[in-house]
Write an enzyme that holds these catalytic residues in place. Structure first.
Site, PDB file in Angstrom:
ATOM      1  N   LYS A  41      -0.491  -7.505  15.566  1.00 32.55           N
ATOM      2  CA  LYS A  41      -0.623  -7.151  14.157  1.00 32.55           C
ATOM      3  C   LYS A  41       0.758  -7.080  13.518  1.00 32.55           C
ATOM      4  CE  LYS A  41      -4.863  -4.438  14.032  1.00 32.55           C
ATOM      5  NZ  LYS A  41      -5.450  -3.156  13.596  1.00 32.55           N
ATOM      6  N   ARG A  90     -16.648   4.017   8.186  1.00 32.84           N
ATOM      7  CA  ARG A  90     -16.884   3.900   6.752  1.00 32.84           C
ATOM      8  C   ARG A  90     -18.141   3.109   6.426  1.00 32.84           C
ATOM      9  NH1 ARG A  90     -12.726   0.496   5.028  1.00 32.84           N
ATOM     10  NH2 ARG A  90     -12.524  -0.032   7.209  1.00 32.84           N
ATOM     11  N   SER A 127      -6.788   0.883   5.221  1.00 34.61           N
ATOM     12  CA  SER A 127      -5.362   0.549   5.274  1.00 34.61           C
ATOM     13  C   SER A 127      -5.102  -0.847   4.738  1.00 34.61           C
ATOM     14  CB  SER A 127      -4.848   0.660   6.707  1.00 34.61           C
ATOM     15  OG  SER A 127      -4.843   1.999   7.132  1.00 34.61           O
TER      16      SER A 127
END
Length: 145
Positions: A41, A90, A127
């Site tokens: 990442k 979420r 994010s």
């Protein structure tokens, strides 16, 4: 003592993340925020900066520890005496991903994953969305603790 780790790259650490940690403290004696180092990442902030930002968020709270790690999350949890992994969800998409990871972590080390659902007002905050807003010069302060 019931210890949980809350793992993630936290780039950046959002109000949603902070809420999961604080709610987790109602269940656990200690929560270790485990900032993962993932060379696959590309992060907008260094690991050191993310550690400092999260530590600042929980300044003075002795039941929260902030640590960087690389390797398998289940191994990190065992090394730190944690019997639980704390995760926030979420959406259905998050749930399906977390369910699969929880199964693997349990098979590896017998570690239980505890899922807390995001508060509705924080469910849209991720994010990646915050990073994109930041990239385009938008004010992201409403999304950060």
């Amino acid at each position: 003592m019931k210890i949980a780790i809350f793992p993630g790259t936290f780039d950046p650490f959002t109000k949603g993340h902070a809420d999961i940690v604080r709610r987790g403290l109602r269940i656990f004696d200690k929560v270790i925020v485990a900032v993962g180092i993932n060379e696959h990442k590309v992060s907008s902030a260094t690991v050191e900066q993310r550690l400092a930002d999260i530590a600042h968020c929980f300044q003075g709270e002795t039941d929260v520890e902030v640590v960087a790690y690389d390797g398998l999350t289940a191994d990190f949890a065992r090394q730190h005496g944690a019997d639980f992994i704390l995760r926030g969800v979420r959406s259905l998409k998050d749930y399906e991903y977390e369910r699969d990871i929880a199964d693997i972590n349990f098979r590896l080390n017998g570690i239980e994953t505890i899922i807390l659902f995001s508060k509705p007002e924080l469910a849209a905050v991720s994010s990646s969305v915050v990073r994109e807003l930041q990239h385009f010069g938008k004010d992201i302060s409403d999304f950060l603790p």
